[in-house]
Design an enzyme around this catalytic site. Structure first.
Site, mmCIF file in Angstrom:
data_model
loop_
_atom_site.group_PDB
_atom_site.id
_atom_site.type_symbol
_atom_site.label_atom_id
_atom_site.label_comp_id
_atom_site.label_asym_id
_atom_site.label_seq_id
_atom_site.Cartn_x
_atom_site.Cartn_y
_atom_site.Cartn_z
ATOM 1 N N TYR A 1 -1.960 -0.993 10.523
ATOM 2 C CA TYR A 1 -1.954 -0.886 8.879
ATOM 3 C C TYR A 1 -0.979 -1.028 8.497
ATOM 4 O O TYR A 1 -0.258 -1.189 7.135
ATOM 5 C CB TYR A 1 -3.000 -0.370 8.505
ATOM 6 C CG TYR A 1 -3.629 -0.903 6.369
ATOM 7 C CD1 TYR A 1 -3.894 -1.561 6.172
ATOM 8 C CD2 TYR A 1 -2.903 -0.057 5.222
ATOM 9 C CE1 TYR A 1 -4.619 -2.334 4.788
ATOM 10 C CE2 TYR A 1 -3.429 0.221 4.626
ATOM 11 C CZ TYR A 1 -3.721 -0.979 3.737
ATOM 12 O OH TYR A 1 -4.092 -1.415 2.429
ATOM 13 N N SER B 1 1.186 -1.454 -0.073
ATOM 14 C CA SER B 1 0.007 -0.482 -0.079
ATOM 15 C C SER B 1 0.536 0.691 0.457
ATOM 16 O O SER B 1 2.028 1.611 0.279
ATOM 17 C CB SER B 1 -1.182 -0.115 0.959
ATOM 18 O OG SER B 1 -1.224 1.465 1.651
HETATM 19 N N1 LIG Z 1 -8.942 0.278 -1.118
HETATM 20 C C1 LIG Z 1 -7.356 0.697 -1.299
HETATM 21 O O1 LIG Z 1 -7.534 1.774 -0.744
HETATM 22 C C2 LIG Z 1 -5.863 -0.052 -0.785
HETATM 23 C C3 LIG Z 1 -5.034 0.835 -0.606
HETATM 24 C C4 LIG Z 1 -4.022 -0.088 -0.602
HETATM 25 C C5 LIG Z 1 -3.585 -1.368 -0.357
HETATM 26 N N2 LIG Z 1 -4.868 -2.042 -0.767
HETATM 27 C C6 LIG Z 1 -4.602 -3.415 -0.469
HETATM 28 O O2 LIG Z 1 -5.345 -3.984 -1.322
HETATM 29 C C7 LIG Z 1 -5.903 -5.478 -0.667
HETATM 30 C C8 LIG Z 1 -7.095 -5.866 -1.542
HETATM 31 O O3 LIG Z 1 -8.085 -5.192 -0.793
HETATM 32 P P1 LIG Z 1 -9.333 -4.547 -1.515
HETATM 33 O O4 LIG Z 1 -9.454 -2.493 -1.845
HETATM 34 O O5 LIG Z 1 -9.506 -5.328 -2.591
HETATM 35 O O6 LIG Z 1 -10.504 -4.961 -0.317
HETATM 36 P P2 LIG Z 1 -11.727 -5.987 -1.079
HETATM 37 O O7 LIG Z 1 -12.591 -5.502 0.956
HETATM 38 O O8 LIG Z 1 -12.551 -5.286 -1.717
HETATM 39 O O9 LIG Z 1 -10.980 -7.212 -1.037
HETATM 40 C C9 LIG Z 1 -10.753 -7.902 0.181
HETATM 41 C C10 LIG Z 1 -10.935 -9.411 -0.068
HETATM 42 O O10 LIG Z 1 -10.446 -10.547 1.145
HETATM 43 C C11 LIG Z 1 -10.230 -11.000 1.312
HETATM 44 N N3 LIG Z 1 -10.028 -11.801 2.551
HETATM 45 C C12 LIG Z 1 -9.884 -11.385 3.929
HETATM 46 N N4 LIG Z 1 -9.207 -11.206 5.057
HETATM 47 C C13 LIG Z 1 -9.031 -12.525 4.232
HETATM 48 C C14 LIG Z 1 -8.627 -13.312 5.162
HETATM 49 N N5 LIG Z 1 -8.021 -13.701 6.093
HETATM 50 N N6 LIG Z 1 -7.861 -14.854 3.550
HETATM 51 C C15 LIG Z 1 -8.182 -14.745 2.432
HETATM 52 N N7 LIG Z 1 -8.960 -13.750 2.084
HETATM 53 C C16 LIG Z 1 -9.419 -12.889 2.654
HETATM 54 C C17 LIG Z 1 -12.484 -10.911 1.652
HETATM 55 O O11 LIG Z 1 -13.420 -11.424 1.803
HETATM 56 C C18 LIG Z 1 -12.200 -9.718 0.537
HETATM 57 O O12 LIG Z 1 -12.711 -10.362 -0.520
HETATM 58 C C19 LIG Z 1 -5.473 -5.465 0.344
HETATM 59 O O13 LIG Z 1 -4.008 -6.286 0.546
HETATM 60 C C20 LIG Z 1 -5.788 -3.924 0.688
HETATM 61 O O14 LIG Z 1 -4.931 -3.524 2.072
HETATM 62 C C21 LIG Z 1 -5.902 -1.762 -0.225
#
Ligand SMILES: NC(=O)c1ccc[n+]([C@@H]2O[C@H](COP(=O)([O-])OP(=O)(O)OC[C@H]3O[C@@H](n4cnc5c(N)ncnc54)[C@H](O)[C@@H]3O)[C@@H](O)[C@H]2O)c1
Length: 259
Positions: free
Chosen positions: A159, A146
């Site tokens: 985080y 991130s």
């Molecule tokens: N959206 C943002 O702003 C952002 C920014 C930087 C990084 N990220 C990172 O991107 C990645 C994806 O995030 P997103 O924004 O698509 O979120 P999201 O919440 O839409 O999707 C996350 C997915 O991970 C699954 N998940 C959660 N805990 C889990 C576990 N213990 N085992 C298996 N699956 C699990 C959830 O069920 C969900 O389907 C994450 O690692 C997040 O930290 C997101």
């Protein structure tokens, strides 16, 4: 298909594939010929995604996988090998956020859960993916860090620490594995309107538009990322033609400024 985006016969494992970036990457790579192994704690949602992809003529299997459990991560790699014979690309995407909280008020249970899912979840996955990739003599891993993993923002210390650890895992593995033809990189998105942000407490309390205005203040594009444009950047990073990039933690951030 342009060879730069041709994933034909590439077996790709994606964790957290039921939602947000993971789902978009799965759909984008399936359209470009990849064979998919989808893991998530939301079993119904990944089963439904895999069924939809198969109905469109793609190859996809789904398996319930809680990345906080090493045996689940190991089983997902075994499923890739049992189903498709190998594992070319792994996207360690599953992750969780936490509410904006002053540093000294972050509860230990929140800290521990961040570590279990966002750090151990990546390390367990990498451990078993790397073992298989070493047996094959090649592999490509993309970890989801991130902007909070290469910079900082107030209120998300647990985080941010976890996502910095993902950068450490990425660089350490890249340093060790370059010589055996396994590349390891990380994607570092800014706030993006996936369900993680669009359904977060701040968005629910203030409304998405007001939350976007607050969260995008430090970003030169003055808006948050849209899920598809950020997932597209990750698909570009995963291109089978992108063969000389390793140990890099790439910001996808609309020009966000950070410490
Ligand atoms: N959206 C943002 O702003 C952002 C920014 C930087 C990084 N990220 C990172 O991107 C990645 C994806 O995030 P997103 O924004 O698509 O979120 P999201 O919440 O839409 O999707 C996350 C997915 O991970 C699954 N998940 C959660 N805990 C889990 C576990 N213990 N085992 C298996 N699956 C699990 C959830 O069920 C969900 O389907 C994450 O690692 C997040 O930290 C997101």
């Amino acid at each position: 298909m342009d060879s730069l985006l041709d994933f034909t016969n590439q077996t790709v494992l994606i964790t957290g594939a039921a939602s947000g970036f993971g789902k978009l990457i799965a759909e984008g790579l399936a359209q470009r010929g990849a064979k998919l192994v989808l893991g998530d704690v939301n079993e119904a949602a990944i089963e439904s995604l895999a069924a939809k992809l198969r109905s469109e003529g793609r190859e996809a299997v789904a398996q319930m996988c809680n990345v906080a459990l090493e045996e689940d991560c190991q089983r997902l790699v075994a499923t890739a090998v049992d189903t498709f014979g190998r594992l070319d690309i792994a996207v360690n995407n599953a992750g969780i956020s936490h509410d904006f909280t002053p540093f000294e008020e972050i509860e230990q249970s929140v800290w521990t859960r961040q570590w279990e899912v966002n750090v151990n979840g990546v390390q367990y996955g990498m451990k078993h993916q790397i073992a298989q990739m070493k047996r094959q003599g090649s592999g490509n891993i993309l970890n989801l860090s991130s902007m909070a993993g290469i910079g900082a923002a107030p209120g998300i210390a647990a985080y941010g620490a976890a996502k910095h650890a993902v950068v450490g895992l990425t660089k350490s593995a890249a340093a060790e594995l370059g010589a055996v033809n396994i590349r390891v990189n990380a994607a570092c998105p800014f706030f993006t309107l996936t369900p993680m942000v669009a359904e977060s407490s701040i968005a629910v309390q203030k409304g998405v538009a007001a939350a976007e205005s607050v969260l995008s203040r430090g970003c030169v594009m003055k808006r948050l990322g849209q899920p598809d444009e950020v997932a597209n950047a990750m698909i570009l990073l995963l291109s089978p033609a992108n063969t000389y990039m390793t140990g890099q933690c790439i910001a996808i951030n609309g020009g966000a400024l950070s410490l």
